[in-house]
Design a protein around this motif. Structure first.
Motif, PDB file in Angstrom:
ATOM      1  N   TRP A 114       0.833  -1.210   0.000  1.00 39.07           N
ATOM      2  CA  TRP A 114       0.000   0.000   0.000  1.00 39.07           C
ATOM      3  C   TRP A 114       0.863   1.253   0.000  1.00 39.07           C
ATOM      4  CZ3 TRP A 114      -5.210   1.054  -0.055  1.00 39.07           C
ATOM      5  CH2 TRP A 114      -5.539   2.388   0.209  1.00 39.07           C
ATOM      6  N   GLU A 115       1.877   1.212   0.840  1.00 40.82           N
ATOM      7  CA  GLU A 115       2.759   2.379   0.911  1.00 40.82           C
ATOM      8  C   GLU A 115       3.359   2.697  -0.436  1.00 40.82           C
ATOM      9  OE1 GLU A 115       6.164   2.270   3.539  1.00 40.82           O
ATOM     10  OE2 GLU A 115       4.702   2.037   5.130  1.00 40.82           O
ATOM     11  N   LEU A 116       3.735   1.662  -1.148  1.00 43.53           N
ATOM     12  CA  LEU A 116       4.353   1.887  -2.443  1.00 43.53           C
ATOM     13  C   LEU A 116       3.361   2.426  -3.442  1.00 43.53           C
ATOM     14  CD1 LEU A 116       6.478  -1.343  -2.913  1.00 43.53           C
ATOM     15  CD2 LEU A 116       7.298   0.936  -2.413  1.00 43.53           C
ATOM     16  N   SER A 117       2.140   1.879  -3.393  1.00 40.78           N
ATOM     17  CA  SER A 117       1.246   2.208  -4.497  1.00 40.78           C
ATOM     18  C   SER A 117       0.395   3.448  -4.242  1.00 40.78           C
ATOM     19  CB  SER A 117       0.333   1.021  -4.801  1.00 40.78           C
ATOM     20  OG  SER A 117      -0.338   0.631  -3.637  1.00 40.78           O
ATOM     21  N   ASP A 118       0.133   3.768  -3.004  1.00 38.47           N
ATOM     22  CA  ASP A 118      -0.652   4.971  -2.763  1.00 38.47           C
ATOM     23  C   ASP A 118       0.279   6.161  -2.815  1.00 38.47           C
ATOM     24  OD1 ASP A 118      -2.907   6.145  -0.116  1.00 38.47           O
ATOM     25  OD2 ASP A 118      -2.606   6.749  -2.200  1.00 38.47           O
ATOM     26  N   VAL A 119       0.452   6.658  -4.011  1.00 40.03           N
ATOM     27  CA  VAL A 119       1.497   7.649  -4.211  1.00 40.03           C
ATOM     28  C   VAL A 119       1.137   8.974  -3.564  1.00 40.03           C
ATOM     29  CG1 VAL A 119       2.670   8.972  -5.977  1.00 40.03           C
ATOM     30  CG2 VAL A 119       2.290   6.565  -6.308  1.00 40.03           C
ATOM     31  N   ASP A 120      -0.119   9.348  -3.662  1.00 42.16           N
ATOM     32  CA  ASP A 120      -0.480  10.641  -3.091  1.00 42.16           C
ATOM     33  C   ASP A 120      -0.902  10.526  -1.643  1.00 42.16           C
ATOM     34  OD1 ASP A 120      -3.664  10.711  -4.882  1.00 42.16           O
ATOM     35  OD2 ASP A 120      -2.698   9.222  -3.628  1.00 42.16           O
ATOM     36  N   CYS A 121      -0.766   9.345  -1.076  1.00 42.28           N
ATOM     37  CA  CYS A 121      -0.958   9.179   0.360  1.00 42.28           C
ATOM     38  C   CYS A 121      -2.288   9.732   0.828  1.00 42.28           C
ATOM     39  CB  CYS A 121       0.164   9.856   1.137  1.00 42.28           C
ATOM     40  SG  CYS A 121       1.688   8.931   1.027  1.00 42.28           S
ATOM     41  N   ASP A 122      -3.340   9.357   0.141  1.00 43.72           N
ATOM     42  CA  ASP A 122      -4.624   9.899   0.553  1.00 43.72           C
ATOM     43  C   ASP A 122      -5.533   8.836   1.124  1.00 43.72           C
ATOM     44  OD1 ASP A 122      -6.126  10.006  -2.779  1.00 43.72           O
ATOM     45  OD2 ASP A 122      -5.039   8.457  -1.684  1.00 43.72           O
ATOM     46  N   GLY A 123      -5.009   7.636   1.323  1.00 46.25           N
ATOM     47  CA  GLY A 123      -5.849   6.609   1.916  1.00 46.25           C
ATOM     48  C   GLY A 123      -6.835   5.996   0.951  1.00 46.25           C
ATOM     49  N   ALA A 124      -6.664   6.279  -0.333  1.00 47.58           N
ATOM     50  CA  ALA A 124      -7.568   5.695  -1.311  1.00 47.58           C
ATOM     51  C   ALA A 124      -6.780   5.408  -2.574  1.00 47.58           C
ATOM     52  CB  ALA A 124      -8.716   6.650  -1.626  1.00 47.58           C
ATOM     53  N   LEU A 125      -7.282   4.501  -3.379  1.00 49.20           N
ATOM     54  CA  LEU A 125      -6.550   4.101  -4.582  1.00 49.20           C
ATOM     55  C   LEU A 125      -7.308   4.535  -5.816  1.00 49.20           C
ATOM     56  CD1 LEU A 125      -5.529   0.432  -3.708  1.00 49.20           C
ATOM     57  CD2 LEU A 125      -4.149   2.475  -3.533  1.00 49.20           C
ATOM     58  N   THR A 126      -6.624   5.286  -6.648  1.00 48.27           N
ATOM     59  CA  THR A 126      -7.192   5.560  -7.959  1.00 48.27           C
ATOM     60  C   THR A 126      -6.929   4.358  -8.854  1.00 48.27           C
ATOM     61  OG1 THR A 126      -5.146   6.490  -8.734  1.00 48.27           O
ATOM     62  CG2 THR A 126      -6.696   7.994  -7.691  1.00 48.27           C
ATOM     63  N   LEU A 127      -7.412   4.440 -10.074  1.00 47.35           N
ATOM     64  CA  LEU A 127      -7.241   3.280 -10.953  1.00 47.35           C
ATOM     65  C   LEU A 127      -5.781   2.929 -11.171  1.00 47.35           C
ATOM     66  CD1 LEU A 127      -8.418   1.118 -12.755  1.00 47.35           C
ATOM     67  CD2 LEU A 127      -8.513   2.781 -14.601  1.00 47.35           C
ATOM     68  N   PRO A 128      -4.921   3.862 -11.538  1.00 47.70           N
ATOM     69  CA  PRO A 128      -3.521   3.466 -11.711  1.00 47.70           C
ATOM     70  C   PRO A 128      -2.877   2.989 -10.430  1.00 47.70           C
ATOM     71  CG  PRO A 128      -3.796   5.813 -12.045  1.00 47.70           C
ATOM     72  CD  PRO A 128      -5.145   5.248 -11.930  1.00 47.70           C
ATOM     73  N   GLU A 129      -3.229   3.622  -9.324  1.00 54.08           N
ATOM     74  CA  GLU A 129      -2.670   3.159  -8.054  1.00 54.08           C
ATOM     75  C   GLU A 129      -3.136   1.742  -7.768  1.00 54.08           C
ATOM     76  OE1 GLU A 129      -4.103   6.012  -5.289  1.00 54.08           O
ATOM     77  OE2 GLU A 129      -2.417   7.382  -5.568  1.00 54.08           O
ATOM     78  N   PHE A 130      -4.408   1.485  -8.047  1.00 57.26           N
ATOM     79  CA  PHE A 130      -4.936   0.151  -7.811  1.00 57.26           C
ATOM     80  C   PHE A 130      -4.232  -0.866  -8.686  1.00 57.26           C
ATOM     81  CE2 PHE A 130      -8.020  -2.889  -6.517  1.00 57.26           C
ATOM     82  CZ  PHE A 130      -8.253  -3.688  -7.609  1.00 57.26           C
ATOM     83  N   CYS A 131      -4.008  -0.490  -9.938  1.00 54.59           N
ATOM     84  CA  CYS A 131      -3.302  -1.416 -10.828  1.00 54.59           C
ATOM     85  C   CYS A 131      -1.911  -1.706 -10.301  1.00 54.59           C
ATOM     86  CB  CYS A 131      -3.210  -0.827 -12.239  1.00 54.59           C
ATOM     87  SG  CYS A 131      -4.788  -0.751 -13.068  1.00 54.59           S
ATOM     88  N   ALA A 132      -1.254  -0.669  -9.860  1.00 52.26           N
ATOM     89  CA  ALA A 132       0.092  -0.875  -9.333  1.00 52.26           C
ATOM     90  C   ALA A 132       0.050  -1.793  -8.117  1.00 52.26           C
ATOM     91  CB  ALA A 132       0.710   0.481  -8.953  1.00 52.26           C
TER      92      ALA A 132
END
Lengths: 139, 639
Positions: B300-318
């Protein structure tokens, strides 16, 4: 140089401890433990009405001959304590403040992680890196 | 080989001083194969020189290799038996993954150790998934480097593999498990031939590469030993890869099939592809993968780039991709690989022309995303989501369309993407940092600023009822004054119609004077009383209400105060010029407002006072500390 950084939860047990490896580390741990009392005293002295106005940065908790202890408390009573070597006079108050702010930001990032339960020890690698870089850059 | 495998596993379990070393099947095969290469049977121990070469080929620093030999017991025993060899291989794998060289670290599940020094016959046997790992580990070096150098070698078809790739081999974004291995290690030309061979067929295979058959032709001159066998083996792998759809040349690159799968999964959680998956939803989803929680936390730390506690589509894919990779045995990287960055993923399938627009829209959408971060960090209410979706619409729309675009355009976009991803990443980091600093600046500073400004702008009510005609002008003046205060301390109103002087104002160094109170002699009395009140009021708060140091607020307040002082000093000068008329009711009202304003001023001053006292305390403490230090030193000098 920053000797020790500790993050304590509202129940006053540590969530994260990072120190520069020295002998006599235990002494610093003990110092931080006692400084938690000072922190509590400062925040309780505010009174209920002034909770909103309370400054997050507590400043110098107390100095000893070898080192100084700085404190910072968040609005959720999570305490950050830093022990700094007194011989480093170049460390100004603003720098300490900025370090606390960075700590706070990183702590918030950790809280964003849904897999982190508040009250757990902090194991995040990114957080470790941040704290390491912060502590080292001051030296 | 099977004998070796069985024997090896037995030796591993039995011969490690009671340490049960778990070896997966793939590891067993690989280790046994390596062992047999180093130590031709029927010997029991591996030859030191071949082992040494093998270890050197693992690209670890010599200190680590010494450590490994010590830990695995070879030094103690004096030779590399199967047990020691297996332990050493495990330790190499651990060291390459970044773990310390210790027995404990090899109890974890580790990827296979990577050796760039594999000879041809070893690789010929690569048809099993186990060895696929090995080769794929190596090949991604070539392709990774190739892709990174695409920046400089703009779509160069004749990309020479050896020199450009060797020196600059440390990309921070790539997973730590993938060392960019310079081609100049000790095995000589066969290896470099291998490298190029690795690269060439993979270029062929990679859908984005344009050099289909030509590169293999280029390297036809290289040792022919490797060529044909490698081609055969790698083509076999290629087919397997196509069918497995879990790996690509770069394990951190998401293929189209994977992407579609991820998008579908995203849709199952959140039908709107432009919005977020909340943290708790994502947590439940990823917990189903049965990875341990610390690893999921790291993902999660790696993929939630903007650190907002939620995953956008690209973050989710990552995140999903990282989960998939981890389940297949890849170690998690320390930092997010470049190919998994949200900007990269969003633009990954776009045409180059769209890239700039996409990044612009994405960076625009970032502030939107960050706003929501301030709102809530846990569940994202549906009401907030549409706020962001509008912003993200542009980026996401392009993304959706892009998914259907042919992948043949991937190479060229990648070049741009490498350039633009960095800038976008920097932008995003900068953008991320900015709202952070905003939201985390001491909240009390903002409070203080607001409070500091409030006293200066009390309503100009009392002045309305002046008897003289000038009262109208006075009202205007007061309004002017208040506006001036709000707009930043403009110079005082025209001297012709200054408000009725209240002498008390000269003594009150605060915004209060901007609302010139009253008029005449009673104001004197008022002034005296208010001055007294000031003094009285300031004393009790001398115990600092806030015992925190607030140099910032002080800094803010003093500029606030000084302009007001400037303004007010000019005002009193003008006031006495005006004649004054008495009206007791007006006076009373004026007095009341004056009292109010004085109280506000008092509060501000009291705060200031407390801060200064706190500062004084701390300075005292420091002084005491210094003095004690001095005392300690003094006896030395005296004697």
């Amino acid at each position: 140089l920053v000797l020790l950084s500790v993050i304590c939860c509202p129940q006053n047990y540590p969530l994260y401890i990072r120190s520069v490896p020295t002998e006599n580390e235990l002494k610093f741990h003990y110092t931080v433990h006692t400084s938690l009392d000072v922190v509590d005293e400062k925040i309780s002295a505010m009174g209920k009405a002034l909770v909103d106005q309370r400054e997050l940065y507590l400043g110098l908790l107390y100095p000893t001959e070898d080192y100084k202890v700085y404190g910072y408390v968040t609005n959720s009573k999570v305490k950050f304590v830093m022990v700094v070597d007194s011989s480093n006079t170049a460390l100004r108050d603003n720098e300490i403040r900025s370090m606390f702010r960075k700590l706070h930001n990183s702590y918030t990032d950790i809280m964003c992680n849904p897999f982190y339960n508040p009250g757990d020890r902090i194991h995040s690698r990114a957080f470790d890196n941040m704290v390491n870089s912060m502590m080292m850059q001051v030296c | 080989m099977e004998q070796g495998a069985v024997g090896g596993s037995a030796a591993a379990t039995a011969g490690t001083g009671g340490l049960l070393l778990p070896l997966s099947e793939s590891e067993q095969q690989r280790y046994s194969e390596l062992f047999s290469r180093c130590c031709p049977p029927p010997e029991a121990a591996a030859g030191g020189s071949s082992v040494g070469e093998l270890f050197r080929a693992s690209q670890l620093p010599p200190d680590t290799l010494h450590q490994i030999t010590e830990v695995c017991g070879a030094k103690r025993v004096g030779y590399f038996g199967p047990a020691q060899f297996y332990i050493a291989l495990k330790l190499i794998a651990a060291a390459q993954s970044g773990f310390p060289v210790r027995i404990e670290s090899i109890k974890n599940e580790l990827p296979l150790p990577r050796f760039m020094a594999l000879t041809n016959d070893g690789e010929v046997r690569y048809g099993t998934p186990a060895e696929l790992h090995g080769v794929k580990f190596q090949v991604p070096h070539a392709t990774l480097e190739k892709n990174s150098y695409k920046r400089t070698d703009e779509g160069d078809k004749q990309e020479p593999k050896s020199p450009p790739m060797s020196p600059i081999c440390s990309p921070p974004a790539s997973p730590s498990t993938y060392q960019r291995i310079p081609l100049s290690y000790g095995y000589g030309k066969s290896r470099s031939g291998l490298e190029q061979q690795h690269g060439a067929p993979y270029e062929v295979r990679h859908p984005t590469h344009q050099q289909d058959g030509s590169s293999s032709g280029n390297y036809g001159a290289k040792p022919a030993l490797a060529c044909s066998t490698l081609n055969r083996s790698l083509s076999a792998e290629r087919e397997q890869q196509d069918s497995s759809a879990h790996y690509s040349d770069d394990p951190w690159r998401i293929t189209e099939e994977q992407r579609d799968y991820y998008v579908n999964q995203f849709r199952s959680l959140q039908p709107d592809l432009n919005s977020f998956i909340s943290g708790s939803m994502a947590k439940n989803f990823f917990t189903k993968s049965k990875l341990p929680i610390p690893e999921l936390s790291h993902i999660w730390e790696l993929s939630d780039v903007d650190c907002d506690g939620a995953l956008t589509l690209p973050e989710f894919c990552a995140a999903f991709h990282l989960v998939v990779a981890r389940k297949n045995g890849y170690q998690l990287p320390e930092t997010l690989p470049e190919t998994l960055l949200p900007e990269y993923l969003q633009a990954a399938s776009l045409k180059p022309m769209r890239d700039c627009a996409l990044f612009d829209s994405y960076s625009e959408s970032l502030p939107g995303g960050q706003q929501t971060r301030d709102f809530s960090r846990t569940e994202k209410s549906a009401e907030e989501v549409p706020d962001n979706s509008a912003l993200l619409q542009d980026g996401k729309k392009d993304d959706k369309q892009a998914l259907k675009v042919s992948t043949a355009l991937k190479t060229i976009p990648k070049e741009f993407q490498h350039l633009t991803v960095k800038t976008a990443a920097q932008e995003s980091n900068a953008l991320k940092a900015r709202p952070r600093s905003r939201s985390y600046s001491s909240t009390s500073i903002e409070d203080a600023m607001k409070k500091g400004e409030e006293p200066p702008t009390p309503p100009p009510r009392p002045q309305k009822s002046h008897s003289r005609a000038s009262s109208l002008d006075l009202n205007k003046i007061f309004q002017q004054n208040t506006q001036a205060v709000r707009s930043g301390w403009l110079p005082p109103p025209p001297p012709a119609l200054p408000p009725r002087p209240s002498v008390s104002q000269t003594e009150q160094p605060s915004e209060v004077e901007l609302h010139p109170q009253m008029n005449r002699p009673p104001s004197q009395a008022e002034e005296n009383s208010s001055a007294k009140k000031e003094v009285v009021l300031s004393q009790p708060p001398s115990k600092p209400t806030r015992r925190k140091l607030r140099t910032e607020t002080q800094g803010l307040e003093t500029p606030e105060l000084s302009p007001t002082i400037n303004v007010t000093s000019s005002l009193p000068a003008v006031k006495p010029h005006l004649p004054v008329q008495k009206q007791s009711s007006k006076q009373k009202r004026a007095i009341q407002t004056a009292i109010r304003k004085n109280k506000e001023t008092n509060a501000v001053l009291a705060r200031l006072n407390s801060e200064l006292q706190q500062q004084l305390k701390e300075v005292h403490k420091e002084r005491i500390a210094l003095e004690t230090q001095l005392e300690q030193l003094r006896p030395v000098t005296v004697l």
